[in-house]
Write a protein that holds these residues in place. Structure first.
Motif, PDB file in Angstrom:
ATOM      1  N   PHE A  27      -6.604  -6.875  -1.478  1.00 49.50           N
ATOM      2  CA  PHE A  27      -5.594  -7.813  -1.981  1.00 49.50           C
ATOM      3  C   PHE A  27      -4.438  -7.928  -1.000  1.00 49.50           C
ATOM      4  CE2 PHE A  27      -1.511  -8.393  -4.164  1.00 49.50           C
ATOM      5  CZ  PHE A  27      -1.707  -9.623  -4.762  1.00 49.50           C
ATOM      6  N   TYR A  28      -3.916  -6.801  -0.550  1.00 45.83           N
ATOM      7  CA  TYR A  28      -2.762  -6.844   0.352  1.00 45.83           C
ATOM      8  C   TYR A  28      -3.129  -7.298   1.764  1.00 45.83           C
ATOM      9  CZ  TYR A  28       0.468  -5.256  -3.132  1.00 45.83           C
ATOM     10  OH  TYR A  28       1.257  -5.206  -4.259  1.00 45.83           O
ATOM     11  N   ALA A  29      -4.374  -7.101   2.152  1.00 52.65           N
ATOM     12  CA  ALA A  29      -4.805  -7.639   3.439  1.00 52.65           C
ATOM     13  C   ALA A  29      -4.753  -9.163   3.410  1.00 52.65           C
ATOM     14  CB  ALA A  29      -6.225  -7.165   3.753  1.00 52.65           C
ATOM     15  N   GLU A  30      -5.064  -9.747   2.253  1.00 54.79           N
ATOM     16  CA  GLU A  30      -5.084 -11.200   2.114  1.00 54.79           C
ATOM     17  C   GLU A  30      -3.713 -11.766   1.769  1.00 54.79           C
ATOM     18  OE1 GLU A  30      -7.059 -14.440   2.875  1.00 54.79           O
ATOM     19  OE2 GLU A  30      -8.296 -12.651   2.591  1.00 54.79           O
TER      20      GLU A  30
ATOM     21  N   GLN B 197       3.978  -8.447  -1.602  1.00 57.07           N
ATOM     22  CA  GLN B 197       3.620  -9.281  -2.747  1.00 57.07           C
ATOM     23  C   GLN B 197       3.626  -8.447  -4.027  1.00 57.07           C
ATOM     24  OE1 GLN B 197       2.999 -12.652  -3.070  1.00 57.07           O
ATOM     25  NE2 GLN B 197       2.933 -12.145  -5.256  1.00 57.07           N
ATOM     26  N   GLU B 198       4.355  -8.909  -5.020  1.00 58.02           N
ATOM     27  CA  GLU B 198       4.435  -8.196  -6.294  1.00 58.02           C
ATOM     28  C   GLU B 198       3.113  -8.282  -7.049  1.00 58.02           C
ATOM     29  OE1 GLU B 198       6.829  -8.729 -10.552  1.00 58.02           O
ATOM     30  OE2 GLU B 198       7.784  -9.397  -8.679  1.00 58.02           O
ATOM     31  N   LEU B 199       2.654  -7.156  -7.540  1.00 57.57           N
ATOM     32  CA  LEU B 199       1.421  -7.083  -8.310  1.00 57.57           C
ATOM     33  C   LEU B 199       1.615  -6.089  -9.450  1.00 57.57           C
ATOM     34  CD1 LEU B 199      -1.720  -7.771  -8.521  1.00 57.57           C
ATOM     35  CD2 LEU B 199      -2.054  -5.616  -7.274  1.00 57.57           C
ATOM     36  N   TRP B 200       1.222  -6.485 -10.640  1.00 57.15           N
ATOM     37  CA  TRP B 200       1.258  -5.593 -11.799  1.00 57.15           C
ATOM     38  C   TRP B 200      -0.156  -5.085 -12.049  1.00 57.15           C
ATOM     39  CZ3 TRP B 200       5.564  -5.041 -15.408  1.00 57.15           C
ATOM     40  CH2 TRP B 200       6.723  -5.671 -14.972  1.00 57.15           C
ATOM     41  N   LEU B 201      -0.260  -3.797 -12.375  1.00 54.29           N
ATOM     42  CA  LEU B 201      -1.598  -3.264 -12.619  1.00 54.29           C
ATOM     43  C   LEU B 201      -1.600  -2.297 -13.786  1.00 54.29           C
ATOM     44  CD1 LEU B 201      -2.341  -0.097 -11.465  1.00 54.29           C
ATOM     45  CD2 LEU B 201      -1.614  -1.202  -9.359  1.00 54.29           C
TER      46      LEU B 201
ATOM     47  N   MET C 296       0.804  -1.211   0.000  1.00 52.99           N
ATOM     48  CA  MET C 296       0.000   0.000   0.000  1.00 52.99           C
ATOM     49  C   MET C 296       0.838   1.263   0.000  1.00 52.99           C
ATOM     50  SD  MET C 296      -2.953  -1.129  -0.462  1.00 52.99           S
ATOM     51  CE  MET C 296      -3.896   0.398  -0.299  1.00 52.99           C
ATOM     52  N   THR C 297       2.093   1.160   0.405  1.00 51.01           N
ATOM     53  CA  THR C 297       2.980   2.325   0.306  1.00 51.01           C
ATOM     54  C   THR C 297       3.197   2.696  -1.151  1.00 51.01           C
ATOM     55  OG1 THR C 297       4.122   1.755   2.364  1.00 51.01           O
ATOM     56  CG2 THR C 297       5.269   3.228   0.853  1.00 51.01           C
ATOM     57  N   ASP C 298       3.391   1.682  -1.997  1.00 53.89           N
ATOM     58  CA  ASP C 298       3.548   1.939  -3.428  1.00 53.89           C
ATOM     59  C   ASP C 298       2.258   2.470  -4.033  1.00 53.89           C
ATOM     60  OD1 ASP C 298       6.159   1.043  -3.344  1.00 53.89           O
ATOM     61  OD2 ASP C 298       5.667  -0.988  -3.995  1.00 53.89           O
ATOM     62  N   VAL C 299       1.131   1.980  -3.540  1.00 60.79           N
ATOM     63  CA  VAL C 299      -0.158   2.474  -4.010  1.00 60.79           C
ATOM     64  C   VAL C 299      -0.284   3.966  -3.715  1.00 60.79           C
ATOM     65  CG1 VAL C 299      -2.669   2.308  -3.683  1.00 60.79           C
ATOM     66  CG2 VAL C 299      -1.277   0.221  -3.788  1.00 60.79           C
ATOM     67  N   ALA C 300       0.138   4.359  -2.532  1.00 66.26           N
ATOM     68  CA  ALA C 300       0.079   5.772  -2.153  1.00 66.26           C
ATOM     69  C   ALA C 300       0.984   6.618  -3.048  1.00 66.26           C
ATOM     70  CB  ALA C 300       0.479   5.930  -0.687  1.00 66.26           C
ATOM     71  N   LYS C 301       2.148   6.072  -3.409  1.00 69.46           N
ATOM     72  CA  LYS C 301       3.075   6.808  -4.271  1.00 69.46           C
ATOM     73  C   LYS C 301       2.487   7.057  -5.648  1.00 69.46           C
ATOM     74  CE  LYS C 301       7.296   5.132  -2.029  1.00 69.46           C
ATOM     75  NZ  LYS C 301       8.509   4.269  -2.183  1.00 69.46           N
TER      76      LYS C 301
END
Length: 408
Positions: A73-76, A81-85, A49-54
């Protein structure tokens, strides 16, 4: 045709009625661009979620659904965990993401697949259209789901054949009306690289209306599992969300069996166990398809990648032939051994394939060249690779009764 490898998936054999990053998934989502930090139709990697904030993705009006998907997703799956979006305009339909461009022949989704260089083993959708979107209900849900399902299957098949990077896709049962009998029976289809999830962590008519499904939770659970594990595995514990709904009803009071029997993935509860679980891991294909379940799909896809890694080293290699123009058995045995050891090391030894423990030589994998092929004429070498899957306790029968003669 360029020199290369053709790996085909053998099917109908089970009789069912370098290390890979197995849980690296891609998210295809409706979104709104964020100035200077987040552009549409551009691949991004996040690991928490830090990357999400960035990226400037916040739980605001523009990207509320995207932010919620990522947080679930990150809670689970857990941070790290690497995720591409990749985000697409909110005027796009999900089927648009999988529709080939007339000029290039490539789909919008392929930009994410290409950018990952084959790392993605699964893709998940998060559809959040703008207010102008008109929901067209057909067979119990948004008509676009059926169109997207067919297109996603075609893309997965083509990408596997051309790029040697197999993956599956999970779509939302968007706009599900709550009438299970209206839904098409996915068990009558042949889309063994596509699944459909119904159910969410909030009501459709909640404070923020939601017509989709929480694919975020399924993606997060799968990312935390080995390839042979079913996302509904009870021993892994309940899912993180404390609420689960189908349309506006709590899962506990919904007939989830009808959804399951038609091939959909959804949420369920277990008697005397707290929390929510997945019903199973069905893909939109017949039950006797060897790859009907996500774990079977992930397992064979991992073996595919490992086989390609080993055998691709032999492209345009030279080797000795026998007097009949056939492949040298010693050369063949060397490659067979390399492939079997790789799959054993990366899968069987990790419990991802079955091993007959009564046979010390059993590796859970068997590779064999066709030693009768006239390679001198065809320049084509042929081999068969078989792996032994895990078994699954889907149905358990217990005969319970009294007997005073327990020691007899």
């Amino acid at each position: 045709m360029l020199p290369g490898i053709d790996i085909k998936f053998s099917n109908g054999n089970i009789g069912t009625v370098v290390s890979t990053a197995d849980g690296v998934f891609g998210l295809l989502t409706s979104a709104v661009a964020v100035v200077d930090t987040f552009d549409l139709e551009t691949p991004y990697i996040v690991k928490g979620m830090t990357d999400v904030a960035k990226l400037g993705i916040k739980p605001d009006v523009d990207n509320y659904r995207l932010y919620k998907w990522l947080s679930e997703f990150y809670a689970e799956a857990g941070e790290g965990q690497e995720l591409w979006l990749m985000g697409f305009p909110k005027t796009d339909k999900v089927s648009d993401w999988f529709t080939p461009d007339v000029a290039t022949g490539k789909t919008p989704s392929e930009a994410l697949l290409d950018a990952s260089n084959g790392r993605l083993s699964g893709c998940f959708t998060c559809f959040s259209p703008d207010g102008a979107y008109v929901l067209t209900v057909a067979n119990g849900m948004d008509a676009d789901v059926a169109a997207a399902k067919t297109l996603a299957q075609t893309l997965a098949e083509n990408y596997t054949n051309n790029q040697y990077a197999p993956f599956f896709t999970i779509l939302e049962g968007y706009g599900y009306t709550g009438v299970g009998t209206d839904l098409p029976n996915l068990l009558e289809e042949s889309n063994n690289r596509v699944g459909v999830l119904i159910g969410a962590t909030e009501k459709q008519t909640g404070t923020v209306p939601f017509m989709g499904a929480s694919t975020s939770v399924l993606a997060g659970r799968l990312a935390s599992l080995q390839v042979m594990e079913n996302p509904g595995k009870v021993k892994r514990g309940a899912l993180k969300p404390l609420q689960a709904f189908i349309v506006d009803d709590a899962v506990e009071v919904v007939d989830v069996e009808t959804l399951h029997d038609k091939g959909y993935i959804t949420f369920r509860t277990h008697v005397r166990k707290a929390g929510y679980y997945f019903t199973d891991s069905r893909l939109a294909t017949a039950e006797n398809d060897d790859y009907h379940y996500i774990e079977r799909r992930r397992g064979i896809d991992k073996a595919f990648r490992l086989a390609h890694n080993i055998v691709s080293n032999e492209i345009l290699n030279d080797f000795d032939l026998t007097n009949e123009g056939k492949i040298d058995p010693i050369y063949a045995k060397d490659i067979e051994g390399n492939l079997e050891r790789e799959i054993f090391t990366q899968m069987t030894s990790r419990g991802e394939l079955s091993r007959d423990k009564t046979n010390p030589d059993d590796l859970g994998v068997q590779a064999a060249f066709n030693l009768d092929a006239n390679v001198a004429v065809t320049n084509r070498i042929e081999m068969v690779v078989k792996v032994r899957p895990k078994g699954y306790a889907r149905w358990i029968e217990i005969l319970l009764g009294y007997d005073v003669e327990l020691n007899n």
